[in-house]
Scaffold this motif. Sequence first.
Motif, PDB file in Angstrom:
ATOM      1  N   UNK A 109       0.832  -1.203   0.000  1.00 53.28           N
ATOM      2  CA  UNK A 109       0.000   0.000   0.000  1.00 53.28           C
ATOM      3  C   UNK A 109       0.865   1.252   0.000  1.00 53.28           C
ATOM      4  N   UNK A 110       1.956   1.208   0.761  1.00 52.13           N
ATOM      5  CA  UNK A 110       2.844   2.363   0.827  1.00 52.13           C
ATOM      6  C   UNK A 110       3.501   2.649  -0.520  1.00 52.13           C
ATOM      7  N   UNK A 111       3.880   1.585  -1.218  1.00 53.98           N
ATOM      8  CA  UNK A 111       4.510   1.740  -2.520  1.00 53.98           C
ATOM      9  C   UNK A 111       3.546   2.383  -3.512  1.00 53.98           C
ATOM     10  N   UNK A 177       5.677   8.512   2.746  1.00 60.14           N
ATOM     11  CA  UNK A 177       5.995   7.690   1.583  1.00 60.14           C
ATOM     12  C   UNK A 177       6.504   8.541   0.424  1.00 60.14           C
ATOM     13  N   UNK A 178       5.808   9.641   0.154  1.00 59.16           N
ATOM     14  CA  UNK A 178       6.209  10.492  -0.964  1.00 59.16           C
ATOM     15  C   UNK A 178       7.549  11.164  -0.678  1.00 59.16           C
ATOM     16  N   UNK A 179       7.718  11.657   0.552  1.00 60.17           N
ATOM     17  CA  UNK A 179       8.975  12.307   0.923  1.00 60.17           C
ATOM     18  C   UNK A 179      10.141  11.341   0.768  1.00 60.17           C
ATOM     19  N   UNK A 180       9.965  10.120   1.265  1.00 61.14           N
ATOM     20  CA  UNK A 180      11.033   9.119   1.207  1.00 61.14           C
ATOM     21  C   UNK A 180      11.427   8.818  -0.238  1.00 61.14           C
ATOM     22  N   UNK A 181      10.429   8.638  -1.103  1.00 59.95           N
ATOM     23  CA  UNK A 181      10.706   8.314  -2.500  1.00 59.95           C
ATOM     24  C   UNK A 181      11.387   9.485  -3.212  1.00 59.95           C
ATOM     25  N   UNK A 182      10.856  10.702  -3.010  1.00 64.99           N
ATOM     26  CA  UNK A 182      11.419  11.867  -3.688  1.00 64.99           C
ATOM     27  C   UNK A 182      12.825  12.173  -3.192  1.00 64.99           C
ATOM     28  N   UNK A 183      13.046  12.029  -1.872  1.00 60.43           N
ATOM     29  CA  UNK A 183      14.362  12.302  -1.316  1.00 60.43           C
ATOM     30  C   UNK A 183      15.403  11.363  -1.932  1.00 60.43           C
ATOM     31  N   UNK A 184      15.064  10.087  -2.026  1.00 57.83           N
ATOM     32  CA  UNK A 184      16.024   9.136  -2.582  1.00 57.83           C
ATOM     33  C   UNK A 184      16.274   9.398  -4.057  1.00 57.83           C
ATOM     34  N   UNK A 185      15.228   9.831  -4.785  1.00 61.03           N
ATOM     35  CA  UNK A 185      15.402  10.159  -6.198  1.00 61.03           C
ATOM     36  C   UNK A 185      16.377  11.315  -6.376  1.00 61.03           C
ATOM     37  N   UNK A 186      16.285  12.310  -5.496  1.00 61.47           N
ATOM     38  CA  UNK A 186      17.088  13.518  -5.650  1.00 61.47           C
ATOM     39  C   UNK A 186      18.510  13.377  -5.101  1.00 61.47           C
ATOM     40  N   UNK A 187      18.689  12.597  -4.037  1.00 61.36           N
ATOM     41  CA  UNK A 187      19.991  12.535  -3.371  1.00 61.36           C
ATOM     42  C   UNK A 187      20.694  11.184  -3.491  1.00 61.36           C
ATOM     43  N   UNK A 188      20.018  10.198  -4.031  1.00 62.94           N
ATOM     44  CA  UNK A 188      20.643   8.902  -4.227  1.00 62.94           C
ATOM     45  C   UNK A 188      20.829   8.098  -2.956  1.00 62.94           C
ATOM     46  N   UNK A 189      20.225   8.539  -1.869  1.00 65.25           N
ATOM     47  CA  UNK A 189      20.286   7.830  -0.584  1.00 65.25           C
ATOM     48  C   UNK A 189      19.096   8.263   0.250  1.00 65.25           C
TER      49      UNK A 189
END
Length: 251
Positions: A109-111, A177-189
């Motif tokens: 669901x989170x994904x 969920x959105x913050x986690x996904x976007x953060x990893x997209x932008x910073x690679x970690x």
Amino acid sequence: MYHILIAEDEYIERTVLIKNLRDALGEGYEVHGAENGRRAVELFRQYPIGVAILDIEMPVMNGIDVAQIISREAPHCGILFLTAYDSFEYAKQAIHVRALDYLLKPYSDNELLASVENAIHRPVYYRSAQTDKAGDEEKCMDKISVITRQMEDYVRTHYQQEVSMQDAACALNYSEQYFCKLFKQQFGQNFTSYLTAYRMERARELLAQPIVNIKDVGLRVGYSDANYFAKVFRRFTGKSPSEYRMNLPET
């Protein structure tokens, strides 16, 4: 009202998806369900759909065909694919219609929520522009740059405090969920790794200043437990804080 379309031929799965999204997104969002591809196109033409979540294998008309119609008639609409088949050919077609995501069943669901929120935010920037597709892309990238700077600024402002990814997401008004996904997209970690690395850089700077007591360094970079700070610092540098200071070149 923001309109979302779910096209899924399995009744129970479609019903659960609709309920979960309505509960998660709350007021201001209307979720429409279609049992096949033809009904999905009818609903798409009846409502201003902002995000279309399409199962690929459906009767009457499959998700790829529906996506081609949506992509042609409303290029601003975000398209997400759901499928039980890990097919390279499907993935290629998803790229061709510029789908934002391709989720393999079973997904969490989170994904799904993270993908939907990502799609909701992105088309908003497209609709706000009254210029050509090049101009819209530029506006979208500008908005992403602003969000990235907000994330960087949050870390710089709060690294001395005990903060978490949840705190940062709440402060910037995003779901976790959105913050986690976007953060990893932008910073690679992920957020925690980025925050830790930033703290270690600040700790190195403090240790290079002889007037700063070693015992105070951990506190000044957000660690209330001196032993834990020393452990993390050694993991990053291979030395304890005191060893690091002793090996600094004399100025």
